[in-house]
Design a protein around this motif. Structure first.
Motif, mmCIF file in Angstrom:
data_model
loop_
_atom_site.group_PDB
_atom_site.id
_atom_site.type_symbol
_atom_site.label_atom_id
_atom_site.label_comp_id
_atom_site.label_asym_id
_atom_site.label_seq_id
_atom_site.Cartn_x
_atom_site.Cartn_y
_atom_site.Cartn_z
ATOM 1 N N ILE A 101 20.444 -42.547 3.697
ATOM 2 C CA ILE A 101 19.650 -41.327 3.460
ATOM 3 C C ILE A 101 18.888 -40.888 4.699
ATOM 4 C CG2 ILE A 101 17.301 -41.960 2.648
ATOM 5 C CD1 ILE A 101 18.126 -40.368 0.037
ATOM 6 N N ARG A 102 18.684 -41.785 5.654
ATOM 7 C CA ARG A 102 18.025 -41.480 6.925
ATOM 8 C C ARG A 102 16.579 -41.029 6.720
ATOM 9 N NH1 ARG A 102 19.673 -44.489 9.159
ATOM 10 N NH2 ARG A 102 19.316 -43.706 11.245
ATOM 11 N N LEU A 103 15.692 -42.000 6.556
ATOM 12 C CA LEU A 103 14.266 -41.671 6.463
ATOM 13 C C LEU A 103 13.435 -42.702 7.210
ATOM 14 C CD1 LEU A 103 11.933 -39.923 5.386
ATOM 15 C CD2 LEU A 103 11.919 -41.358 3.337
ATOM 16 N N GLY A 104 12.871 -42.264 8.318
ATOM 17 C CA GLY A 104 11.906 -43.068 9.047
ATOM 18 C C GLY A 104 10.552 -42.388 8.946
ATOM 19 N N TYR A 105 9.486 -43.182 9.116
ATOM 20 C CA TYR A 105 8.141 -42.605 9.049
ATOM 21 C C TYR A 105 7.207 -43.497 9.844
ATOM 22 C CZ TYR A 105 8.085 -46.049 5.291
ATOM 23 O OH TYR A 105 8.220 -47.208 4.578
ATOM 24 N N GLY A 106 6.002 -43.024 10.040
ATOM 25 C CA GLY A 106 5.077 -43.833 10.804
ATOM 26 C C GLY A 106 3.741 -43.150 10.922
ATOM 27 N N CYS A 107 2.865 -43.723 11.713
ATOM 28 C CA CYS A 107 1.586 -43.061 11.937
ATOM 29 C C CYS A 107 1.111 -43.296 13.366
ATOM 30 C CB CYS A 107 0.549 -43.484 10.904
ATOM 31 S SG CYS A 107 -0.300 -44.997 11.251
ATOM 32 N N THR A 108 0.366 -42.331 13.867
ATOM 33 C CA THR A 108 -0.223 -42.435 15.198
ATOM 34 C C THR A 108 -1.454 -41.514 15.262
ATOM 35 O OG1 THR A 108 0.256 -42.393 17.579
ATOM 36 C CG2 THR A 108 1.239 -40.640 16.251
ATOM 37 N N ARG A 139 7.843 -47.207 10.577
ATOM 38 C CA ARG A 139 8.515 -47.965 9.515
ATOM 39 C C ARG A 139 9.690 -47.136 8.987
ATOM 40 N NH1 ARG A 139 2.961 -50.570 6.925
ATOM 41 N NH2 ARG A 139 2.424 -51.682 8.842
ATOM 42 N N ALA A 140 10.394 -47.660 7.984
ATOM 43 C CA ALA A 140 11.596 -46.942 7.544
ATOM 44 C C ALA A 140 11.961 -47.297 6.115
ATOM 45 C CB ALA A 140 12.769 -47.273 8.462
ATOM 46 N N ALA A 141 12.622 -46.363 5.454
ATOM 47 C CA ALA A 141 13.152 -46.621 4.112
ATOM 48 C C ALA A 141 14.465 -47.397 4.190
ATOM 49 C CB ALA A 141 13.377 -45.302 3.374
ATOM 50 N N THR A 142 15.031 -47.452 5.374
ATOM 51 C CA THR A 142 16.376 -47.974 5.609
ATOM 52 C C THR A 142 16.616 -49.371 5.047
ATOM 53 O OG1 THR A 142 16.372 -46.708 7.633
ATOM 54 C CG2 THR A 142 18.052 -48.424 7.452
#
Lengths: 348, 348
Positions: free
Chosen positions: B213-220, B202-205
């Motif tokens: 600001i360039r912020l992506g995140y996720g889980c695995t 997912r992303a803050a974008t």
């Protein structure tokens, strides 16, 4: 400890705030007015950065004195280095040097070969000539981390000639460029070759005290720029780094003052360290000093300084240093005096 | 035009400021108080970001409701996607979709295969089953860009079962997750499998209006986190993105309001577009609408809107759309009314 600056890992080791001598940032901080510029730029967080970074590359080209179309930008110097590696067949490094040269090559599945600096941390050109093959990417820190030495101009030109002859590629990591004595400027030297077979990378990280903003830049030939464009991630430079990069390079006063300041403190620290028995401090062209430990282990030394509230950089992660070196930053006078005091207390 | 949001290229095409309907950002902007938080955080630009992003990953784990050690962060979602690609053998994509899936694969020298969405932009599971092989990375936009549709829960589970059976890997790009109707949450669904063979990004974008600001995140799963760690660039998330990410996810009111706002505007725009002859607007689960042009070319359409001060997204760079589609963002009511007016004027 793969990198310096990891204060959080050690924050509970000392009752007060730790002084970070493990990462090498300009003690004079950032150019005046940057905060106001960034605040004005907050509205740009709502839009994508210019995917071509036109204004930023324009400002960098003026600072570096190269063509706008020759300019590269990235999320810190390390991303640009990574892009060159992706765009290469095989990587050659000289150790000890910044560990990411080799690690990024391995991460990208590129074969890596390495040779070693001489005992005085100069380069044996014969070793390069023997090892380098067509299409190889030779990455050199200039000045090199952690050894602190800048390649002499005539040696650099000899290396470049070998690179050209073999049709390999030379990547100069000049993240500490502005801290060096003003003898030569590699961007000027290689301009007449239109940067054929060479790329030069610099960064806002160290000299402009902006490790948090993530801005690396550099220049290379037009063909390589085009080929790297295929590799680069879109929008890799964030909007505030974009703004900072269009601001900081204009501050000539900050640049001059910082150079003079580091010059003075480098002399002060080297003179003081020379008097300390049991260690050998190496000459440096940067804002850090490599120290060989003659009587102590790195870990002993690290713990002694940690107990005094100072985080230093163990160098055991740098292959080629045999686990008996530390690296310290050159900071402001009061902190430099503080670390000298700890050195002086070693004997007691 | 490979990506939306490139206002600078077209800024001279219109006398006044262009309205950007080509990139899809939450019209409500950023959560209140973010600016103050970032200003407080300026001092952190002088130090390296935490190389392990401990606080940031903690906050994201709370927001996503997964374990801290399962959290990934990156310089925008696209960097995390890129890391998954580097860490894979072959990539499978379904077209039309975000062009970077294929381009990042090619940039990293990975073989790419692709299949196509059905005419109604749903997925034919049989095609996946036929095409997917052991160790393949299947990347799916969920919702997908530019089609706007979210995969139905039972279809998603069927796809996952195929992936598990073949020991391949499923990467869900959920950059538009928060705009979707609340039906299921893939992070909840795959928790009981400990995210084996799956990663969710997912992303803050988009939703938090922070493309700059360039912020992506996720889980695995933990094993994949470890293996991606070898590939990730150090300090890839800048200090201000780090700070923003530790702030924005707590603002539940902003999240609720934004969802409701987009819901309402989506309905308004779809209802209005349905009345326009010569176009077909597709149902959407996102904050953008894909439109098929029945009587115009993309370029004609693009120029008509540009003359009215509106930048829309031509879709000719999306393979599988045959050059007769555009995509528009869902914005605030006054801008939405403005674009509807241009549509209504088409017939005149």
């Amino acid at each position: 400890m793969k990198h310096g600056g990891d204060l959080i890992t050690y924050e509970d080791s000392y009752e007060d705030e730790l002084i970070d001598f493990s990462s090498n940032i300009n003690p004079l901080g950032t150019p005046d007015g940057l905060e106001e510029e960034l605040i004005k730029g907050f509205k740009s967080l709502n839009v994508y950065p210019d995917i071509q970074y036109r204004r930023l590359r324009e400002e960098i080209s003026k600072y570096l004195n190269c063509e706008k179309d020759q300019v590269l930008v990235g999320n810190g110097a390390v991303e640009i280095i990574n892009n060159f590696i992706i765009d290469s067949k095989r990587v050659l490094v000289i150790k000890p040097s910044f560990s990411e040269y080799e690690e990024r090559a391995l991460a990208n599945g590129k074969p890596v070969r390495w040779i070693f600096y001489e005992d005085d941390f100069t380069i044996d050109i014969g070793k390069i000539e023997k090892e380098i093959k067509e299409d190889d990417l030779l990455i050199l820190g200039n000045p090199n981390n952690p050894t602190g030495l800048r390649i002499e101009e005539d040696i650099l030109i000899q290396i470049y000639n070998i690179i050209r002859k073999k049709d390999a590629f030379l990547l100069l990591d000049e993240a500490f460029f502005e801290f060096s004595p003003i003898d030569y400027d590699s961007i000027e030297i290689f301009k007449k070759y239109e940067y054929k077979n060479i790329g030069i990378i610099r960064a806002a990280t160290k000299f402009f005290s902006l490790p948090g903003i993530r801005l690396g830049y550099g220049c290379t030939n037009l063909e390589k720029v085009k080929s790297l464009r295929e590799v680069e991630l879109p929008w890799s430079v964030n909007a505030l780094a974009d703004i900072a990069g269009s601001f900081i390079f204009k501050d000539k006063e900050f640049i001059e003052e910082s150079r003079a300041y580091i010059d003075r403190e480098r002399r002060f620290l080297l003179d003081e360290l020379e008097k300390i028995p049991g260690i050998q401090a190496f000459e440096t062209h940067t804002n850090y000093i490599l120290i060989k430990l003659l009587k102590y282990s790195e870990e002993e030394f690290f713990q002694i300084f940690l107990k005094s509230g100072i985080l230093i950089r163990k160098c055991n992660s740098f292959e080629g240093l045999k686990g008996d070196h530390i690296r310290i930053a050159i900071k402001d006078r009061s902190n430099n005096e503080r670390i000298v005091k700890v050195f002086k207390n070693l004997e007691k």
